[in-house]
Design a protein around this motif. Structure first.
Motif, mmCIF file in Angstrom:
data_model
loop_
_atom_site.group_PDB
_atom_site.id
_atom_site.type_symbol
_atom_site.label_atom_id
_atom_site.label_comp_id
_atom_site.label_asym_id
_atom_site.label_seq_id
_atom_site.Cartn_x
_atom_site.Cartn_y
_atom_site.Cartn_z
ATOM 1 N N ASN A 115 59.793 3.159 90.191
ATOM 2 C CA ASN A 115 60.493 2.151 90.562
ATOM 3 C C ASN A 115 60.875 1.878 92.231
ATOM 4 N N ASN A 116 60.007 2.415 92.923
ATOM 5 C CA ASN A 116 59.846 2.196 94.418
ATOM 6 C C ASN A 116 59.526 0.820 94.858
ATOM 7 N N PHE A 117 60.540 -0.182 94.869
ATOM 8 C CA PHE A 117 60.453 -1.546 94.945
ATOM 9 C C PHE A 117 59.908 -1.865 96.257
ATOM 10 N N PHE A 118 60.063 -1.105 97.216
ATOM 11 C CA PHE A 118 59.772 -1.412 98.606
ATOM 12 C C PHE A 118 58.312 -0.794 99.087
ATOM 13 N N LEU A 119 57.890 -0.094 98.093
ATOM 14 C CA LEU A 119 56.739 0.873 98.711
ATOM 15 C C LEU A 119 55.406 -0.155 98.794
ATOM 16 N N LYS A 120 54.855 -0.109 99.858
ATOM 17 C CA LYS A 120 53.703 -0.911 100.320
ATOM 18 C C LYS A 120 52.365 -0.289 100.167
ATOM 19 N N ARG A 121 52.392 0.987 100.837
ATOM 20 C CA ARG A 121 51.266 1.778 101.045
ATOM 21 C C ARG A 121 51.256 3.310 100.737
ATOM 22 N N LEU A 122 50.499 3.901 100.372
ATOM 23 C CA LEU A 122 50.220 5.355 100.047
ATOM 24 C C LEU A 122 49.200 5.976 101.261
ATOM 25 N N PRO A 123 49.747 6.904 101.777
ATOM 26 C CA PRO A 123 48.420 7.318 102.613
ATOM 27 C C PRO A 123 47.275 8.002 102.131
ATOM 28 N N ASN A 124 46.324 7.937 102.567
ATOM 29 C CA ASN A 124 44.942 8.580 101.927
ATOM 30 C C ASN A 124 45.009 10.074 101.749
ATOM 31 N N SER A 125 45.999 10.452 102.319
ATOM 32 C CA SER A 125 46.071 12.141 102.542
ATOM 33 C C SER A 125 46.621 12.570 101.119
ATOM 34 N N ILE A 126 47.113 11.770 100.451
ATOM 35 C CA ILE A 126 47.665 11.951 99.048
ATOM 36 C C ILE A 126 46.655 12.562 98.160
ATOM 37 N N CYS A 127 45.455 11.912 98.453
ATOM 38 C CA CYS A 127 44.165 12.511 97.901
ATOM 39 C C CYS A 127 43.695 13.876 97.986
ATOM 40 N N LYS A 128 44.497 14.465 98.837
ATOM 41 C CA LYS A 128 43.983 15.981 99.096
ATOM 42 C C LYS A 128 45.082 16.911 98.106
ATOM 43 N N LEU A 129 45.783 16.312 97.222
ATOM 44 C CA LEU A 129 46.715 17.150 96.338
ATOM 45 C C LEU A 129 45.800 17.311 95.253
ATOM 46 N N GLN A 130 45.142 18.518 95.326
ATOM 47 C CA GLN A 130 44.163 18.843 94.310
ATOM 48 C C GLN A 130 44.934 19.457 92.984
ATOM 49 N N PRO A 147 45.248 4.523 96.698
ATOM 50 C CA PRO A 147 44.317 5.130 97.761
ATOM 51 C C PRO A 147 42.828 4.847 97.597
ATOM 52 N N ARG A 148 42.052 4.865 98.840
ATOM 53 C CA ARG A 148 40.684 4.677 98.492
ATOM 54 C C ARG A 148 39.993 5.857 97.801
ATOM 55 N N ASP A 149 40.556 7.106 98.326
ATOM 56 C CA ASP A 149 39.829 8.314 97.739
ATOM 57 C C ASP A 149 40.437 8.902 96.440
ATOM 58 N N ILE A 150 41.084 7.787 95.645
ATOM 59 C CA ILE A 150 41.946 8.406 94.754
ATOM 60 C C ILE A 150 40.874 9.482 93.503
ATOM 61 N N LYS A 151 39.760 9.165 93.626
ATOM 62 C CA LYS A 151 38.801 9.691 92.847
ATOM 63 C C LYS A 151 38.762 11.114 93.017
ATOM 64 N N HIS A 152 39.182 11.617 94.327
ATOM 65 C CA HIS A 152 39.070 13.028 94.528
ATOM 66 C C HIS A 152 40.463 13.849 93.785
ATOM 67 N N MET A 153 41.457 12.923 92.987
ATOM 68 C CA MET A 153 42.339 13.735 92.531
ATOM 69 C C MET A 153 42.008 14.279 90.952
ATOM 70 N N VAL A 154 41.182 15.177 90.960
ATOM 71 C CA VAL A 154 40.284 15.497 89.991
ATOM 72 C C VAL A 154 41.370 16.101 88.796
ATOM 73 N N ASN A 155 42.365 16.751 89.189
ATOM 74 C CA ASN A 155 43.132 17.323 88.078
ATOM 75 C C ASN A 155 44.455 16.685 87.543
ATOM 76 N N LEU A 156 44.402 15.101 87.998
ATOM 77 C CA LEU A 156 45.444 14.314 87.358
ATOM 78 C C LEU A 156 45.335 14.248 85.988
ATOM 79 N N ARG A 157 46.223 14.591 85.172
ATOM 80 C CA ARG A 157 46.431 14.329 83.623
ATOM 81 C C ARG A 157 47.106 13.018 83.346
ATOM 82 N N LEU A 158 48.090 12.596 84.163
ATOM 83 C CA LEU A 158 48.935 11.430 83.913
ATOM 84 C C LEU A 158 49.140 10.457 85.161
ATOM 85 N N LEU A 159 48.862 9.271 84.591
ATOM 86 C CA LEU A 159 48.805 8.431 85.860
ATOM 87 C C LEU A 159 49.382 7.222 85.256
ATOM 88 N N TRP A 160 50.378 6.674 86.242
ATOM 89 C CA TRP A 160 51.074 5.370 85.708
ATOM 90 C C TRP A 160 51.218 4.579 87.088
#
Length: 333
Positions: A115-130, A147-160
């Motif tokens: 519920n971050n109602f004002f959030l517009k963008r996420l930095p692509n650097s977030i995809c470094k969080l292995q 993020p365009r490189d979200i495919k690199h977040m290979v250990n994600l188990r839950l995504l909403w």
């Protein structure tokens, strides 16, 4: 749901934790979990008492008043100082951009931007969080895209996710092979999901709700062989009909344990593909508020494993097939 997010983030804060009520508050150097109870009163920069903390594992800004942090500078300072963070609960925050320094938190496992109602963008650097296992973007109504490189977040188990995108491209979410739980909600512009949905080879639960522009589901949804729970709700334009595949040698139907369909106006006849592979596994079936549903599928009569059947708010449904179903029918149209 707010309580669930809070409980999950705070489950690790039973010991060595400190509730911060003032920026001048003295904190032990051994504290590991910081909870800022009045985030709206925090200064722009990290207060001196917190600059010498080396063991912080959790930061939380959510409170009972549902008021989060609004200072991007303060969040950036936290990310730069607390390099060993495992949990960051930024629910109800009011900033538009998440700082790029988020990418430096290589140990982070849980990040909530609920519920971050004002959030517009996420930095692509977030995809470094292995190490990240849970990413909560639900309720981010202004989020322009993932993020365009979200495919690199290979250990994600839950995504909403909640996003303003019209479609989710292939080669992104479909690459998250560790994903167990996927929630797609409140995406008012979303018309199509990603075609490589079958790439989620460990998906256990899929929730799709509040996506009024969604037109159809991809064919690849039928190849989610590990899927156990499917919830589809409040999608005004969704047509659940999917063209049947004639070559059964290439069809690996999923075997659901729970299926829930709520308020799908375009549901006329119940698609057999939804339960064909679940005859020996389905335990719970709930169909509610589908005003135009006229027929139930024939395979429904052959599900011996069914423990709970709830059909409610379906005024056009033909009762004849219901009478042939043996089992715990809780409610009828």
């Amino acid at each position: 749901m707010d309580d669930l997010m809070h409980d999950l983030a705070s489950s690790v804060t039973q010991n060595e934790s400190s509730a911060i009520i003032s920026s001048s508050q003295q904190v032990s150097k051994n504290v590991r979990h910081l909870s800022f109870l009045y985030p709206e009163l925090l200064p722009e920069d990290l207060p001196i008492p917190f600059q010498n903390l080396d063991h912080v594992r959790t930061i939380s800004f959510s409170n009972e008043r549902r008021e989060g942090i609004s200072s991007e500078v303060f969040i950036d300072a936290c990310f730069l100082r607390f390099q060993c963070l495992r949990v960051a609960d930024l629910a109800y925050s009011k900033f538009e951009l998440l700082p790029r320094s988020i990418g430096n938190l290589k140990h982070l496992k849980y990040l909530s931007l609920w519920n971050n109602f004002f959030l517009k963008r996420l930095p692509n650097s977030i995809c470094k969080l292995q190490s990240l296992q849970a990413l909560i973007l639900g309720g981010c109504d202004e989020l322009e895209e993932l993020p365009r490189d979200i495919k690199h977040m290979v250990n994600l188990r839950l995504l909403w996710i909640t996003t303003k995108q019209k479609y989710l491209p292939t080669g992104g979410l479909g690459c998250l092979k560790s994903l167990r739980f996927l929630f797609i909600s409140g995406c008012e512009n979303l018309q199509y999901l990603f075609g490589d949905l079958h790439g989620l080879t460990n998906l256990r639960r899929l929730f799709i709700g509040g996506c009024d522009s969604l037109i159809s589901l991809p064919q690849s949804i039928k190849f989610l062989t590990t899927l156990k729970i499917l919830n589809i709700a409040n999608c005004e334009n969704l047509d659940l009909a999917i063209e049947e595949v004639e070559d059964n040698q290439h069809l690996s139907p999923f075997s659901l344990q729970k299926l829930e369909i709520i308020n799908i106006p375009k549901l006329l006849g119940f698609p057999t593909w939804l339960i064909r592979g679940s005859i020996k596994s389905l335990k719970v079936l709930k169909i509610t508020d589908c005003d135009n549903l006229r027929e139930l599928p024939e395979p429904l009569q052959n599900i011996a494993t069914l423990e709970e059947l709830l059909i409610y708010g379906c005024p056009m449904l033909n009762n004849e097939r219901l009478q042939n179903i043996s089992g715990p029918i809780q409610a009828c149209p």
